[in-house]
Design a protein around this motif. Structure first.
Motif, PDB file in Angstrom:
ATOM      1  N   SER A 154       4.642  -4.435  -0.217  1.00  0.00           N
ATOM      2  CA  SER A 154       3.583  -3.342   0.349  1.00  0.00           C
ATOM      3  C   SER A 154       2.007  -3.921  -0.154  1.00  0.00           C
ATOM      4  N   TYR A 205      -0.986  -4.658   2.691  1.00  0.00           N
ATOM      5  CA  TYR A 205      -2.219  -4.155   2.601  1.00  0.00           C
ATOM      6  C   TYR A 205      -3.329  -5.128   2.872  1.00  0.00           C
ATOM      7  N   LYS A 206      -3.052  -6.297   1.915  1.00  0.00           N
ATOM      8  CA  LYS A 206      -4.186  -7.225   1.895  1.00  0.00           C
ATOM      9  C   LYS A 206      -4.287  -7.914   3.166  1.00  0.00           C
ATOM     10  N   LEU A 225       1.178   2.634   5.026  1.00  0.00           N
ATOM     11  CA  LEU A 225       0.098   1.489   4.453  1.00  0.00           C
ATOM     12  C   LEU A 225      -0.848   1.352   5.736  1.00  0.00           C
ATOM     13  N   CYS A 269      -4.541   2.340   5.742  1.00  0.00           N
ATOM     14  CA  CYS A 269      -5.689   1.413   6.257  1.00  0.00           C
ATOM     15  C   CYS A 269      -6.530   2.114   7.344  1.00  0.00           C
TER      16      CYS A 269
END
Ligand SMILES: *Cc1c(COP(=O)(O)O)cnc(C)c1O
Length: 418
Positions: A107, A111-112, A140, A144
């Motif tokens: 997860s 995200y990164k 996520l 974002c």
């Protein structure tokens, strides 16, 4: 294998044993801790089994490295573990050794990479995914999208290609769907995303270790995946991320931690991103959990992904024949693709009482599959440790659950971990 063979309970077990006898990967079963030979474990797609070598390796790491070497262990054993393990996993997914890093959770890595990609695609306005994606990935993306004022478009699985447009910044999909086991055509969809100038991120969690993957051959931009499923890395083991080499210098990790800094032990007060894949690290790696990953990956490399996929396909094919013979008559549906080209290493059976049947199998029949809402019982095949006999016995036990009405005493509603 013949189509629609007619088996009885005895002949199908004999047939399964004959397949095990000629299985070239048979010896790998002895590499895993199997406490109870009568317990049939079909959930290695959720938490892989424990390799014997991992037990030994962990004991040494804890006693000799941590206990004996203390902080000196960093320089001697640990500091390059995220890269060294990444280089091994790279061999499983068709990537270069400096394109993969082991760190954080799936997860967090997701995200990164999504945030990094959206930053360089800021003139575009849309994130595209499908409704078969794993919920954590969808959550996520919702976060974002909110953070960067992008639109999130979630379309049905079959409509991904037709939903692409010049406004698409990034397309992200689970390569193998966690519910149905459907495999998206990686090369084709990546090429279509590139045609409109979008970046492509694949989540390989349900594919890595179950089938050969060719990220470089498919010109994939970004990928993430789990190590505790088919890689047998242990509960909560750190995940991996992949960034194609030419993108590494263009993308920035949104989490500016010291392990992604150019010179972490220079202790400068200004962040300068490290070169290459290293910049996608955040903080201190989870060394003990990382050490647990290596033996499982080694076993897959020894067996060879082509041979693993070959066995996986014949095992899921066998499961479907078993379903046809022994389960269909109880109203059990096949929720996975019939064409093996589009089927991963688990088979989902659908039934209105799926949760009750799943509980009966676990509590009384010594079979461990898992349940996924709303009506799926997943039988996961992990070719290194699953035998054909396991599959025959599991299906026979499931048919007994129906025949004897055993499932009826279990509650209809799922709660907690399934
Ligand atoms: C299992 C799985 C995850 C899990 O992510 P964690 O961060 O390890 O909880 C994420 N994505 C997909 C597609 C998965 O199958």
């Amino acid at each position: 294998m013949s189509t629609n063979p007619s088996w009885n309970e005895h002949s199908v077990v004999e047939y399964a044993k004959s397949l095990d006898a000629i299985d070239p990967l048979r010896r790998f079963r002895d590499e895993f801790v199997i406490d109870d030979p009568d317990l049939i474990y079909l959930d290695g797609n959720s938490l892989g089994r424990l390799p014997n070598r991992t037990m030994k390796r962990m004991e040494e790491a804890v006693r000799d490295q941590w206990g004996g070497r203390l902080v000196r262990g960093w320089g001697e054993h640990w500091i390059d573990l995220p890269n060294r393990l990444g280089a091994k996993i790279a061999q499983l997914i068709g990537a270069q050794s400096d394109e993969v890093l082991v760190c954080d959770s799936t997860s967090v890595n997701f995200y990164k990479l999504i945030m990094a990609a959206l930053e360089v695609q800021s003139e575009k306005s849309e994130i595209l995914t499908d409704d078969a994606n794993f919920p954590s990935d969808i959550y996520l993306l919702q976060g974002c999208a909110k953070q960067l004022s992008q639109r999130l478009k979630i379309v049905p699985q079959a409509e991904v290609a037709s939903s692409l447009g010049l406004e698409t910044a990034i397309v992200t999909l689970s390569h193998t769907s966690f519910k149905s086991g459907y495999i998206h055509p990686m090369q084709e969809l990546t090429a279509k995303a590139h045609e409109v100038g979008a970046l492509m991120l694949w989540d390989l969690s349900h594919s890595v270790g179950a089938m050969p993957i060719d990220l470089n051959g498919s010109n994939v931009d970004l990928a993430v995946g789990c190590t505790y499923k088919y890689l047998n890395g242990g509960p909560g083991a750190p995940a991996f991320l992949y960034v194609r080499r030419d993108l590494q210098e263009k993308l920035l990790n949104p989490i500016w931690g010291w392990f992604g800094q150019k010179d972490p032990f220079g202790f400068s007060l200004d962040y300068r991103p490290a070169d290459g894949i290293q910049r996608f690290m955040a903080g201190t790696p989870n060394i003990l959990s990382m050490i647990a990953i290596e033996s499982g990956v080694d076993l897959l490399l020894e067996a060879g992904m082509d041979r693993i996929r070959e066995k996986s396909v014949s095992q899921t094919e066998f499961l479907i024949q078993l379903w046809d013979n022994f389960l269909r008559k109880y109203g059990v549906a096949l929720n996975s693709p019939t064409d093996s080209v589009y089927r991963g290493s688990h088979v989902s059976f659908g039934h209105p009482q799926a949760f009750q049947v799943d509980q009966a199998l676990i509590e009384e029949m010594k079979v461990i599959p898992d349940f996924r809402q709303p009506d799926n019982i997943r039988f996961g095949v992990t070719p290194l440790s699953t035998s054909f006999e396991d599959l025959a016995q599991a299906v026979l036990r499931m048919s007994a659950v129906f025949e004897q009405g055993i499932y009826q005493k279990y509650p209809e509603q799922a709660n907690g971990v399934t």
